[in-house]
Motif scaffolding. Structure first.
Motif, short mmCIF file in Angstrom:
data_model
loop_
_atom_site.label_atom_id
_atom_site.label_comp_id
_atom_site.label_asym_id
_atom_site.label_seq_id
_atom_site.Cartn_x
_atom_site.Cartn_y
_atom_site.Cartn_z
N UNK A 72 -3.48 33.95 4.71
CA UNK A 72 -2.01 33.99 4.69
C UNK A 72 -1.43 32.60 4.93
N UNK A 73 -2.04 31.85 5.84
CA UNK A 73 -1.54 30.51 6.15
C UNK A 73 -1.71 29.57 4.96
N UNK A 74 -2.91 29.53 4.39
CA UNK A 74 -3.17 28.64 3.25
C UNK A 74 -2.32 29.08 2.05
N UNK A 75 -2.25 30.39 1.82
CA UNK A 75 -1.45 30.88 0.70
C UNK A 75 0.01 30.49 0.83
N UNK A 76 0.53 30.51 2.06
CA UNK A 76 1.94 30.17 2.28
C UNK A 76 2.22 28.72 1.96
N UNK A 77 1.34 27.79 2.42
CA UNK A 77 1.66 26.39 2.14
C UNK A 77 1.38 26.00 0.69
N UNK A 78 0.43 26.69 0.06
CA UNK A 78 0.19 26.42 -1.36
C UNK A 78 1.39 26.89 -2.19
N UNK A 79 1.82 28.15 -1.96
CA UNK A 79 2.97 28.68 -2.69
C UNK A 79 4.24 27.91 -2.35
N UNK A 80 4.40 27.57 -1.07
CA UNK A 80 5.59 26.82 -0.67
C UNK A 80 5.66 25.46 -1.33
N UNK A 81 4.52 24.81 -1.46
CA UNK A 81 4.50 23.50 -2.12
C UNK A 81 4.87 23.58 -3.58
N UNK A 82 4.52 24.71 -4.23
CA UNK A 82 4.86 24.89 -5.63
C UNK A 82 6.34 25.23 -5.82
N UNK A 83 6.91 25.91 -4.83
CA UNK A 83 8.30 26.36 -4.95
C UNK A 83 9.31 25.37 -4.38
N UNK A 92 2.06 13.32 1.11
CA UNK A 92 2.63 12.52 2.20
C UNK A 92 3.40 13.33 3.23
N UNK A 93 3.77 14.55 2.92
CA UNK A 93 4.59 15.34 3.83
C UNK A 93 3.79 16.49 4.45
N UNK A 94 4.04 16.73 5.73
CA UNK A 94 3.29 17.74 6.48
C UNK A 94 3.68 19.15 6.06
N UNK A 95 2.81 20.08 6.40
CA UNK A 95 3.05 21.49 6.09
C UNK A 95 4.34 21.97 6.76
N UNK A 96 4.60 21.51 7.96
CA UNK A 96 5.78 21.95 8.70
C UNK A 96 7.09 21.64 7.99
N UNK A 97 7.06 20.67 7.07
CA UNK A 97 8.27 20.37 6.31
C UNK A 97 8.70 21.56 5.46
N UNK A 98 7.77 22.40 5.12
CA UNK A 98 8.10 23.59 4.32
C UNK A 98 8.87 24.62 5.14
#
Length: 244
Positions: A72-83, A92-98
């Motif tokens: 769930x965690x990996x899926x969220x940041x992968x999908x969030x990065x695409x959206x 260059x930007x951390x996951x928390x930026x999402x």
């Protein structure tokens, strides 16, 4: 002469020790009879420090959480990065930026944080018992709880706020716990290859954590690398639990 009827302290101590050993032996036989002993996956000669009575269904639940949480965690940041809007860089930007306040991907990333934070402590309980290691349970639990704190303390829309400092503390605590989990857990694995692989995971995660701070242009890439290798270790150990 009147013969003393008092028992010798030495004799009483030996009798008590004998009774204790008999009770321990009986408990171990009972555990082996219900399949409990077969669930211990730690190194030979390193039994759990407490009564090992977890049933197979409990391990299945723990293993399922150990797979679903990281996924769930990996899926969220992968999908969030695409959206995420143009201009966001996963390099260059951390996951928390999402999950920053005011961003469109905050609900998605927060859901990933919460899923990981809730499920990992459940998995940690089963993993700790299987390895006979309260320490690895503590490390995985801290990682989950710290991730919940990250979700509860999102980065502010305007940078430099006090909540951003607390967010960094929570994130740093979670990263450190994740670095320690494979290092501690690896010491309890029976296979030399598995132990070395666990140590390598911990080393890569530690190097990535340091690099994400020292190399701002690569923060996102290094953070994702470090967290993903540990998440992969969590999943691999969960799959091992399911196969036993």
């Amino acid at each position: 002469a009147v013969r003393s009827t008092r028992h010798s302290p030495v004799r009483s101590t030996k009798a008590g020790a004998g009774m204790c050993c008999a009770m321990v032996t009986q408990a171990r036989r009972a555990a082996a009879g219900n399949g409990c002993a077969a669930r211990h996956i730690g190194r030979p000669g390193c039994p759990p420090p407490y009564c090992h009575t977890v049933q197979p269904r409990d391990y299945r639940l723990a293993a399922a959480c150990g797979i679903a949480g990281p996924a769930a965690f990996v899926g969220a940041w992968v999908a969030g990065g695409l959206l995420r809007r143009p201009g966001y860089s996963p390099i260059s930007q951390a996951i928390s930026q999402l999950a920053r306040s005011g961003t469109s991907t905050r609900p998605l990333m927060t859901t990933g944080f919460v899923a990981f934070g809730v499920l990992l402590p459940v998995y940690a309980r089963g993993l700790g018992r299987a390895l006979g290691s309260p320490a690895v349970r503590a490390a995985a639990t801290v990682s989950g709880v710290a991730t919940l704190a990250v979700a509860a303390l999102p980065l502010s829309a305007a940078e430099g706020q006090r909540i951003d400092t607390w967010h960094a503390v929570a994130a740093g605590t979670g990263y450190l716990a994740q670095v320690l989990a494979p290092l501690i857990g690896g010491r309890r694995l029976p296979s030399p290859l598995a132990r070395q692989a666990s140590y390598a995971v911990s080393a890569v995660a530690a190097a990535a954590l340091v690099g994400s701070v020292a190399l701002p242009d690569l923060t996102g890439l290094l953070q994702r690398t470090g967290l993903t290798v540990v998440d992969t270790w969590f999943v691999a150990m969960a799959v091992h639990l399911l196969r036993r």
